[in-house]
Design a protein around this motif. Structure first.
Motif, PDB file in Angstrom:
ATOM      1  N   ALA A  43    -131.302 -23.239  -1.061  1.00  0.00           N
ATOM      2  CA  ALA A  43    -131.291 -24.296  -1.750  1.00  0.00           C
ATOM      3  C   ALA A  43    -131.957 -24.681  -2.906  1.00  0.00           C
ATOM      4  N   PRO A  44    -131.667 -25.308  -3.894  1.00  0.00           N
ATOM      5  CA  PRO A  44    -132.407 -25.759  -5.230  1.00  0.00           C
ATOM      6  C   PRO A  44    -133.305 -26.632  -4.945  1.00  0.00           C
ATOM      7  N   SER A  45    -133.871 -27.185  -6.026  1.00  0.00           N
ATOM      8  CA  SER A  45    -134.921 -28.128  -5.716  1.00  0.00           C
ATOM      9  C   SER A  45    -134.299 -29.544  -5.416  1.00  0.00           C
ATOM     10  N   GLU A  46    -134.823 -30.148  -4.520  1.00  0.00           N
ATOM     11  CA  GLU A  46    -134.191 -31.674  -4.235  1.00  0.00           C
ATOM     12  C   GLU A  46    -134.391 -32.688  -5.515  1.00  0.00           C
ATOM     13  N   PHE A  47    -135.458 -32.729  -6.050  1.00  0.00           N
ATOM     14  CA  PHE A  47    -135.501 -33.626  -7.424  1.00  0.00           C
ATOM     15  C   PHE A  47    -135.995 -32.592  -8.514  1.00  0.00           C
ATOM     16  N   ILE A  48    -135.489 -33.141  -9.805  1.00  0.00           N
ATOM     17  CA  ILE A  48    -135.854 -32.388 -11.130  1.00  0.00           C
ATOM     18  C   ILE A  48    -136.520 -33.565 -12.022  1.00  0.00           C
ATOM     19  N   THR A  49    -137.321 -33.074 -13.041  1.00  0.00           N
ATOM     20  CA  THR A  49    -137.869 -34.078 -13.651  1.00  0.00           C
ATOM     21  C   THR A  49    -137.200 -34.364 -15.113  1.00  0.00           C
ATOM     22  N   THR A  50    -136.622 -35.539 -15.464  1.00  0.00           N
ATOM     23  CA  THR A  50    -136.250 -35.774 -16.578  1.00  0.00           C
ATOM     24  C   THR A  50    -137.102 -36.427 -17.690  1.00  0.00           C
ATOM     25  N   GLY A  51    -137.014 -36.245 -18.977  1.00  0.00           N
ATOM     26  CA  GLY A  51    -137.799 -36.747 -19.881  1.00  0.00           C
ATOM     27  C   GLY A  51    -139.153 -36.104 -20.028  1.00  0.00           C
ATOM     28  N   SER A  52    -139.980 -36.613 -20.971  1.00  0.00           N
ATOM     29  CA  SER A  52    -141.146 -35.819 -21.098  1.00  0.00           C
ATOM     30  C   SER A  52    -142.355 -37.011 -21.544  1.00  0.00           C
ATOM     31  N   GLY A  53    -143.602 -36.709 -21.141  1.00  0.00           N
ATOM     32  CA  GLY A  53    -144.637 -37.585 -21.656  1.00  0.00           C
ATOM     33  C   GLY A  53    -144.611 -38.553 -20.488  1.00  0.00           C
ATOM     34  N   ALA A  54    -144.794 -39.800 -21.282  1.00  0.00           N
ATOM     35  CA  ALA A  54    -144.780 -41.038 -20.129  1.00  0.00           C
ATOM     36  C   ALA A  54    -143.363 -41.297 -19.867  1.00  0.00           C
ATOM     37  N   GLU A  55    -142.395 -40.782 -20.477  1.00  0.00           N
ATOM     38  CA  GLU A  55    -140.971 -41.152 -19.814  1.00  0.00           C
ATOM     39  C   GLU A  55    -140.612 -40.177 -18.695  1.00  0.00           C
ATOM     40  N   ALA A  56    -141.373 -39.380 -18.250  1.00  0.00           N
ATOM     41  CA  ALA A  56    -140.870 -38.524 -17.551  1.00  0.00           C
ATOM     42  C   ALA A  56    -140.904 -38.956 -15.960  1.00  0.00           C
ATOM     43  N   ARG A  57    -139.965 -38.621 -15.359  1.00  0.00           N
ATOM     44  CA  ARG A  57    -139.612 -39.200 -13.809  1.00  0.00           C
ATOM     45  C   ARG A  57    -138.905 -38.128 -13.133  1.00  0.00           C
ATOM     46  N   GLN A  58    -139.077 -38.533 -11.559  1.00  0.00           N
ATOM     47  CA  GLN A  58    -138.194 -37.550 -10.785  1.00  0.00           C
ATOM     48  C   GLN A  58    -136.857 -38.169 -10.470  1.00  0.00           C
ATOM     49  N   VAL A  59    -135.855 -37.449 -10.573  1.00  0.00           N
ATOM     50  CA  VAL A  59    -134.662 -37.906 -10.252  1.00  0.00           C
ATOM     51  C   VAL A  59    -133.948 -36.900  -9.178  1.00  0.00           C
ATOM     52  N   PRO A  60    -132.912 -37.450  -8.399  1.00  0.00           N
ATOM     53  CA  PRO A  60    -132.373 -36.346  -7.467  1.00  0.00           C
ATOM     54  C   PRO A  60    -131.614 -35.222  -8.238  1.00  0.00           C
ATOM     55  N   ASN A  61    -131.712 -33.997  -7.739  1.00  0.00           N
ATOM     56  CA  ASN A  61    -131.102 -32.854  -8.318  1.00  0.00           C
ATOM     57  C   ASN A  61    -129.447 -32.951  -7.941  1.00  0.00           C
ATOM     58  N   PRO A  62    -128.733 -32.881  -8.901  1.00  0.00           N
ATOM     59  CA  PRO A  62    -127.454 -32.944  -8.556  1.00  0.00           C
ATOM     60  C   PRO A  62    -126.880 -31.623  -7.854  1.00  0.00           C
ATOM     61  N   ALA A  63    -127.581 -30.416  -8.348  1.00  0.00           N
ATOM     62  CA  ALA A  63    -127.224 -28.904  -7.558  1.00  0.00           C
ATOM     63  C   ALA A  63    -127.810 -29.143  -6.256  1.00  0.00           C
ATOM     64  N   TYR A  64    -128.480 -29.837  -6.027  1.00  0.00           N
ATOM     65  CA  TYR A  64    -128.997 -29.928  -4.532  1.00  0.00           C
ATOM     66  C   TYR A  64    -128.192 -30.682  -3.700  1.00  0.00           C
ATOM     67  N   LEU A  65    -127.647 -31.795  -4.214  1.00  0.00           N
ATOM     68  CA  LEU A  65    -126.552 -32.576  -3.699  1.00  0.00           C
ATOM     69  C   LEU A  65    -125.404 -31.606  -3.371  1.00  0.00           C
ATOM     70  N   LEU A  66    -124.761 -31.014  -4.474  1.00  0.00           N
ATOM     71  CA  LEU A  66    -123.662 -30.097  -4.121  1.00  0.00           C
ATOM     72  C   LEU A  66    -124.045 -29.048  -3.266  1.00  0.00           C
ATOM     73  N   TRP A  67    -125.240 -28.311  -3.173  1.00  0.00           N
ATOM     74  CA  TRP A  67    -125.614 -27.435  -2.282  1.00  0.00           C
ATOM     75  C   TRP A  67    -125.641 -28.162  -0.848  1.00  0.00           C
ATOM     76  N   TYR A  68    -126.143 -29.203  -0.690  1.00  0.00           N
ATOM     77  CA  TYR A  68    -126.282 -29.899   0.726  1.00  0.00           C
ATOM     78  C   TYR A  68    -124.858 -30.313   1.207  1.00  0.00           C
ATOM     79  N   THR A  69    -124.002 -30.691   0.279  1.00  0.00           N
ATOM     80  CA  THR A  69    -122.639 -30.921   0.919  1.00  0.00           C
ATOM     81  C   THR A  69    -121.987 -29.751   1.572  1.00  0.00           C
ATOM     82  N   GLN A  70    -122.073 -28.584   0.528  1.00  0.00           N
ATOM     83  CA  GLN A  70    -121.532 -27.279   1.028  1.00  0.00           C
ATOM     84  C   GLN A  70    -122.112 -26.773   2.314  1.00  0.00           C
ATOM     85  N   ASP A  71    -123.426 -26.975   2.373  1.00  0.00           N
ATOM     86  CA  ASP A  71    -124.010 -26.440   3.732  1.00  0.00           C
ATOM     87  C   ASP A  71    -123.804 -27.224   4.951  1.00  0.00           C
TER      88      ASP A  71
END
Length: 368
Positions: free
Chosen positions: A63-91
């Motif tokens: 299973a990949p990470s459930e969240f990934i970080t987008t942006g950098s610095g002050a604009e960095a934030r956690q978003v759902p990882n599309p790869a995890y959603l795909l893995w979870y669906t198949q699993d």
């Protein structure tokens, strides 16, 4: 970041999960129970490999990470990882496929597992040792089951075949030659001609052909066994003629040897030439030709006379027959008519009888 099917393995069915679940569910036709884990696994594993989904149960597709970080610095934030959603669906697709192929009893014990790899691991830990023990037990039964006299050939074949079918259900099927080897080893000596004929063949024989030959051999044995038994009994009666003294088995029992007035006694001897019927006790015919062989109420003359003698002698059932013991030094009798020659006893030995009285060298000493 863009994701494609080539980026993440095992995503052939990602575009249509419902269709994939339907096809996988129909492909696994065996319902998992405690007794057939290896058979169920033998069917489920190729189905998952064919859809490139086996990595979800053996742990190779992690299973990949459930969240990934987008942006950098002050604009960095956690978003759902599309790869995890795909893995979870198949699993969950694989997990649902495995669960749907279980019996209700097994399903009730698997509800706490949330991923396919956890479910797969739990099944191995729970059922592998149990099935191995069962495999050893079935192999022992195959090796030690023998065809007994009270078991028909058909029942023996079906029992051994059921053991072989159990091995197949456990995931260890036996080929026809292995099954045939177990069956031949369990046959008795009476089937030795059949065993020798089959083991001498250069080409293999199918179980169906062997079953036909086994039944044929049994029919021949049943056809000849009664005749052989009767003829053997008749030969025994011919060698050991019946005597009126009550003996059917030898020359030393009965009145033939006891009365002893210069001859063999009152019995009639035929020298073992003519057969003696074992039903009525008469000479000149055997049991097969006796008119009384189907008369269950018939009682031979010897049996009737013995019954009458038993009634006359009281509750102690005293046997008045003269028994010759060739190993004795002396013989005693209260009836002088039983002796061919006799004379007065002049020795010092005494004899004490059951009532306490004794006799020795006196005027009234007995003869010998």
């Amino acid at each position: 970041m863009a994701l494609t099917n080539s980026t993440f393995p095992g995503t052939i069915a990602s575009s249509s999960p419902s269709l994939s679940l339907s096809s996988l569910g129909h492909a696994i036709t065996v319902r998992l129970t405690r007794e057939n884990f290896f058979l169920w696994k033998a069917q489920a594993s190729p189905v998952l490999r064919a859809h490139q989904l086996f990595g979800y149960v053996d742990g190779s597709i992690k299973a990949p990470s459930e969240f990934i970080t987008t942006g950098s610095g002050a604009e960095a934030r956690q978003v759902p990882n599309p790869a995890y959603l795909l893995w979870y669906t198949q699993d969950q697709l694989v997990l649902s496929t495995l669960v749907s192929s279980m019996s209700e009893d097994m399903l009730g014990q698997m509800t706490q597992y949330k991923t396919a790899v956890d479910l797969w691991t739990a099944l191995h830990e729970m059922l592998s040792s149990h099935n191995r023990a069962q495999i050893m037990q079935v192999r022992y039964q195959l090796s030690n089951t023998k065809k007994t006299s009270d078991m028909t050939a058909s029942a023996y074949f079906q029992r051994m075949k059921s053991y072989a079918d159990t091995m197949a259900s456990l995931g260890y099927p036996l080929n026809d030659e292995e099954i045939l080897g177990y069956m031949l080893a369990g046959l008795g000596a009476e089937f030795e001609p059949l065993v020798a004929a089959i083991t001498a063949r250069d080409d293999p024989i199918s179980l169906t052909s062997f079953f036909s030959q086994l039944l044929s051999a049994e029919v021949r044995l049943c056809r000849h066994a009664p005749t052989t038994e009767i003829l053997s009994s008749a030969n025994t009666a011919t060698r050991q003629p019946f005597t009126r003294g009550g003996s059917r088995g030898g020359p030393f029992r009965g009145r033939n040897q006891g009365r002893g007035r210069g001859g063999p006694g009152r019995g009639h001897s035929h020298g073992g030439v003519k057969p003696t019927c074992q039903v009525c006790g008469k000479y000149g015919h055997d049991a097969l030709r006796c008119y009384q062989r189907f008369n269950h109420a018939f009682q031979p003359e010897d049996s009737r006379s013995r019954s009458a003698n038993s009634a006359n002698t009281g509750a102690y059932n005293i046997d008045t027959d003269w028994l010759l013991d060739s190993g004795a030094n002396d013989h005693l009798t209260s009836d002088l008519d039983r002796l061919t020659t006799h004379e007065r006893f002049s020795g010092k030995d005494t004899v004490q009888v059951a009532n306490g009285s004794g006799s020795g060298n006196s005027e009234n000493a007995p003869s010998r």
